[in-house]
Scaffold this motif. Structure first.
Motif, PDB file in Angstrom:
ATOM      1  N   UNK A  94      31.363  20.893 -15.580  1.00  0.00           N
ATOM      2  CA  UNK A  94      32.728  20.768 -15.044  1.00  0.00           C
ATOM      3  C   UNK A  94      33.747  20.701 -16.175  1.00  0.00           C
ATOM      4  N   UNK A  95      33.431  19.956 -17.234  1.00  0.00           N
ATOM      5  CA  UNK A  95      34.357  19.808 -18.356  1.00  0.00           C
ATOM      6  C   UNK A  95      34.595  21.149 -19.045  1.00  0.00           C
ATOM      7  N   UNK A  96      33.532  21.884 -19.283  1.00  0.00           N
ATOM      8  CA  UNK A  96      33.658  23.188 -19.955  1.00  0.00           C
ATOM      9  C   UNK A  96      34.469  24.156 -19.100  1.00  0.00           C
ATOM     10  N   UNK A  97      34.157  24.225 -17.818  1.00  0.00           N
ATOM     11  CA  UNK A  97      34.865  25.146 -16.919  1.00  0.00           C
ATOM     12  C   UNK A  97      36.343  24.780 -16.782  1.00  0.00           C
ATOM     13  N   UNK A  98      36.640  23.485 -16.710  1.00  0.00           N
ATOM     14  CA  UNK A  98      38.023  23.031 -16.544  1.00  0.00           C
ATOM     15  C   UNK A  98      38.848  23.346 -17.787  1.00  0.00           C
ATOM     16  N   UNK A  99      38.293  23.088 -18.962  1.00  0.00           N
ATOM     17  CA  UNK A  99      39.018  23.353 -20.215  1.00  0.00           C
ATOM     18  C   UNK A  99      39.309  24.847 -20.365  1.00  0.00           C
ATOM     19  N   UNK A 100      38.323  25.679 -20.096  1.00  0.00           N
ATOM     20  CA  UNK A 100      38.533  27.124 -20.205  1.00  0.00           C
ATOM     21  C   UNK A 100      39.569  27.599 -19.187  1.00  0.00           C
ATOM     22  N   UNK A 135      42.142  25.852 -17.923  1.00  0.00           N
ATOM     23  CA  UNK A 135      43.475  25.442 -18.363  1.00  0.00           C
ATOM     24  C   UNK A 135      43.911  26.261 -19.573  1.00  0.00           C
ATOM     25  N   UNK A 136      42.970  26.597 -20.431  1.00  0.00           N
ATOM     26  CA  UNK A 136      43.300  27.473 -21.563  1.00  0.00           C
ATOM     27  C   UNK A 136      43.851  28.814 -21.067  1.00  0.00           C
ATOM     28  N   UNK A 137      43.219  29.367 -20.053  1.00  0.00           N
ATOM     29  CA  UNK A 137      43.677  30.645 -19.490  1.00  0.00           C
ATOM     30  C   UNK A 137      45.065  30.498 -18.877  1.00  0.00           C
ATOM     31  N   UNK A 192      43.289  17.837 -11.981  1.00  0.00           N
ATOM     32  CA  UNK A 192      43.073  18.425 -10.648  1.00  0.00           C
ATOM     33  C   UNK A 192      41.950  19.455 -10.696  1.00  0.00           C
ATOM     34  N   UNK A 193      42.024  20.361 -11.670  1.00  0.00           N
ATOM     35  CA  UNK A 193      40.986  21.383 -11.807  1.00  0.00           C
ATOM     36  C   UNK A 193      39.647  20.721 -12.132  1.00  0.00           C
ATOM     37  N   UNK A 194      39.684  19.727 -13.017  1.00  0.00           N
ATOM     38  CA  UNK A 194      38.455  19.021 -13.375  1.00  0.00           C
ATOM     39  C   UNK A 194      37.818  18.329 -12.190  1.00  0.00           C
ATOM     40  N   UNK A 195      38.656  17.703 -11.375  1.00  0.00           N
ATOM     41  CA  UNK A 195      38.154  17.021 -10.163  1.00  0.00           C
ATOM     42  C   UNK A 195      37.436  18.020  -9.253  1.00  0.00           C
ATOM     43  N   UNK A 196      38.026  19.190  -9.068  1.00  0.00           N
ATOM     44  CA  UNK A 196      37.421  20.210  -8.199  1.00  0.00           C
ATOM     45  C   UNK A 196      36.088  20.697  -8.767  1.00  0.00           C
ATOM     46  N   UNK A 197      36.022  20.865 -10.081  1.00  0.00           N
ATOM     47  CA  UNK A 197      34.761  21.297 -10.698  1.00  0.00           C
ATOM     48  C   UNK A 197      33.702  20.196 -10.637  1.00  0.00           C
TER      49      UNK A 197
END
Length: 303
Positions: free
Chosen positions: A66-72, A74-76, A237-242
């Motif tokens: 979840x952390x990796x997916x959320x960071x990428x 937000x980077x996008x 928010x994105x992290x919570x969803x992941x």
């Protein structure tokens, strides 16, 4: 519960700021403290936390995914914002970093306060996995928008240097290797690390507080506020969803929410300076996100 866990952390930050204001600490002391924390005390803390883990204390893989997916993600989104709203090239690198970099020291302090040893250990492992990815993203954006043309070879060299020489990554990797091969420490070694840990986080928080400055806030309020929205609202928010998507639960879920709600890292100032990006914007984003993170962390602890 929220006040009990957050007040000590932010009280030490404020105390560190006040010590600098009244002249009891100074720039030379803070630079020395930063070096001691970055190269010795915090790596030792990470190595200890990971190396002492029991076999069932490495955390839920869903947290790390979840952390990796959320960071990428937000980077996008931050890259799209730079393009759509024509953020100047001189500010693009600093802005992008401030949207997803995180303050490791505050994160460790809050995790330890709120979740105890297990939470601190899982946060340590998360650091080892996520910092290499963040460094790659940061160097890529900074070099793409640098006023000086940075070749692919230079970019790879900068990224390699940021990864290979990073003492936090080294500490996490050696901690994982020690945990895998041996695991646990003799009592006298464990007690030594424990004493060092008593120094690490208070000194780190004093140092962060002492270096916080609001001087550049006036001229960079809009962009630093947008960056804080990305870091303290969009990323959680994105992290919570992941976290939900990857079925993270228990302490792993709580560690994830603390991680997503952290202020941006003071390290972004250093990297911005090295690659000719806007250091005043970096300072403003660090200060504003640190102040506002009391709200985001409060919400994260309540979820």
């Amino acid at each position: 519960m929220v006040l009990n866990n957050l007040f000590p952390v932010f009280a030490l930050l404020l105390f560190g700021h006040l010590l600098k204001r009244v002249g009891l600490t100074h720039d030379a002391f803070l630079k020395t403290a930063d070096k001691l924390i970055y190269y010795i005390f915090f790596p030792a803390l990470l190595f200890w936390k990971i190396g002492a883990a029991a076999s069932d204390q490495v955390g839920d893989p869903g947290l790390y995914k979840a952390a990796i997916c959320a960071v990428i993600s937000v980077y996008i989104f931050s890259s799209l914002y730079i393009k759509v709203f024509s953020v100047p090239a001189y500010q693009a690198g600093s802005f992008s970093q401030s949207c997803y970099r995180f303050n490791t020291y505050i994160g460790m302090a809050v995790s330890l306060n709120a979740l105890g040893e297990d939470g601190a250990r899982q946060f340590s492992i998360l650091i080892g996995l996520i910092i290499p990815i963040i460094n790659i993203l940061a160097v890529t954006t900074l070099s793409l928008h640098s006023g000086d043309k940075v070749s692919l070879l230079q970019r790879v060299s900068l990224t390699d240097k940021a990864l290979i020489s990073n003492p936090l990554i080294i500490a996490c990797l050696t901690g994982i290797a020690y945990w895998t091969l041996i695991g646990g420490f003799p009592v006298f070694i464990d007690n030594t690390f424990r004493l060092a840990a008593f120094v690490t986080l208070p000194l780190a928080l004093f140092s962060i507080g002492g270096t916080l400055t609001l001087g550049g806030m006036k001229n960079h309020l809009k962009l630093s506020l947008v960056a804080s929205v990305f870091k303290l609202i969009l990323l959680p928010i994105i992290g919570y969803l992941f976290l939900i998507f990857f079925d993270a639960s228990g302490i792993s879920f709580k560690v994830g929410m603390i991680y997503f709600a952290l202020p941006t890292s003071t390290a972004l100032y250093i990297l911005s300076s090295q690659l000719s990006s806007d250091t005043q914007l970096a300072s403003a984003a660090i200060a504003l996100s640190t102040i506002l993170s009391f709200i985001s962390l409060s919400v994260a602890l309540l979820i």
